[in-house]
Design an enzyme around this catalytic site. Sequence first.
Site, PDB file in Angstrom:
ATOM      1  N   SER A 100     -30.110  -4.450   2.859  1.00  0.00           N
ATOM      2  CA  SER A 100     -31.566  -4.300   2.973  1.00  0.00           C
ATOM      3  C   SER A 100     -32.342  -5.435   2.313  1.00  0.00           C
ATOM      4  O   SER A 100     -33.566  -5.462   2.409  1.00  0.00           O
ATOM      5  CB  SER A 100     -32.005  -2.961   2.375  1.00  0.00           C
ATOM      6  OG  SER A 100     -31.691  -2.903   0.990  1.00  0.00           O
ATOM      7  N   GLY A 101     -31.643  -6.353   1.645  1.00  0.00           N
ATOM      8  CA  GLY A 101     -32.328  -7.536   1.145  1.00  0.00           C
ATOM      9  C   GLY A 101     -32.463  -7.680  -0.353  1.00  0.00           C
ATOM     10  O   GLY A 101     -33.309  -8.445  -0.830  1.00  0.00           O
TER      11      GLY A 101
ATOM     12  N   HIS B 245     -31.697 -14.222  -7.472  1.00  0.00           N
ATOM     13  CA  HIS B 245     -32.107 -15.559  -7.038  1.00  0.00           C
ATOM     14  C   HIS B 245     -33.059 -16.215  -8.032  1.00  0.00           C
ATOM     15  O   HIS B 245     -33.556 -15.573  -8.968  1.00  0.00           O
ATOM     16  CB  HIS B 245     -32.765 -15.490  -5.653  1.00  0.00           C
ATOM     17  CG  HIS B 245     -34.021 -14.664  -5.600  1.00  0.00           C
ATOM     18  ND1 HIS B 245     -35.213 -15.088  -6.126  1.00  0.00           N
ATOM     19  CD2 HIS B 245     -34.255 -13.447  -5.047  1.00  0.00           C
ATOM     20  CE1 HIS B 245     -36.139 -14.165  -5.909  1.00  0.00           C
ATOM     21  NE2 HIS B 245     -35.584 -13.151  -5.268  1.00  0.00           N
TER      22      HIS B 245
ATOM     23  N   CYS C 275     -35.781  -7.558  -5.783  1.00  0.00           N
ATOM     24  CA  CYS C 275     -34.751  -8.542  -6.131  1.00  0.00           C
ATOM     25  C   CYS C 275     -34.705  -8.753  -7.635  1.00  0.00           C
ATOM     26  O   CYS C 275     -35.589  -8.338  -8.386  1.00  0.00           O
ATOM     27  CB  CYS C 275     -35.016  -9.862  -5.430  1.00  0.00           C
ATOM     28  SG  CYS C 275     -34.704  -9.827  -3.654  1.00  0.00           S
TER      29      CYS C 275
END
Length: 397
Positions: free
Chosen positions: A319-320, A324, A342
């Site tokens: 789902s993302g 990062h 995230c």
Amino acid sequence: MSRGSRRTAMICFLILVPLAVGPAACSGAERPQDAAPYDATAHVSLNAGEDGRAADPDEPLEITARDGNRITDVRAVDTAGRRLEGALSADGSRWRSDTPLAGAMRYTVVVSTERGDGSPGRRTAELTTRAATGGKRLEVDLGPDDGTYGVAQPITAELSRPVRHAGQRAIVERALTVRSSPAVEGSWRWMDDRTLHYRPRSYWPAHATVEARAALEGVWIRDGLRGGRTEPLRIRTGDRVEAVVDIDGKEMTVRKNGEVLRTVPVTTGKPGFRTREGVKVVLGRQAAVRMTGTSIGIPAGSADSYDLDVQWAVQLTDSGEFVHAAPWSAAHHGRDNVSHGCTGMSTENARWFFDTVRRGDIVRYVGGDGPRMPAFGNGLGDWNLSWEQWRRGSALN
């Protein structure tokens, strides 16, 4: 009784005891079950292979005993090492396999019998089957690709056709084998009608070799469907690398084989976009990726809309969710959770993390008040089930 008489009685007692025990322990009488098995060939018949011709793979194997003999056990194994399962009648006169025979295969059949007096017998027979013609084939794609992975990487089996019936699933699963060195306990679980995952009770050992095979070729699964040929799989595991993200503490600690490598400040999901808690597995890495709010359902032009070119992205969910570089939120790293789910950190730390992890490594999220990482449907959530819960998904339990 005089003292001398008592001594004489004691001596007689000591002598008589071994004499009383001896005949029972050393009778020399041979029990029927201790005798060498008699040749039961004349008393046991098979419905296939008796005339030397190849057997029909569309028929089950039937074995019958006569002349006062009864079957006690049947072991029928093909050249691929697969045992043919079957059922014995209550009176021992007949055994029948649960499924038809495999096509283009040779079987060794060992039938154990006994007579009315309990003496054991045995018949060994060899038979071959014709190639199975017609029908469809169930192909199995074992994954992941050959290579080196983290210790949380499950083995996957993707089927070319759905298998829904419990008995058919058992046939398929029984033919799927996974062995590791060092050896560990593990189990398959059906994720859906076409997908199985295999994981150990705990994680794989570091620097292990894992091999998977599917011995399904020619095996009857259901009418009109037999197993096809499958390429074996061999992977290795690397170091045990585990990252633990403390959502409330806003930091990530990364360990390698139990030793802390680095602790870095992070930011995770803000209210409304909380990062999922639980165990996630690294799915892949991208040095640069474009991330947009619309990809996770955020309307373009809204207050939460975004369109960013992101560096050093390590993917954790379908789902993302990524780990990062997030230089635009540097002031919040270690202080506030401000992302859309995230895990953001400095560019330097993100590059280091990107270079440290590989597919199959562990990223575990603790603390916070977000939703739990699901076991299915959003990446590799396999480790969010207990071992008992996991094993309940096997068709062999």
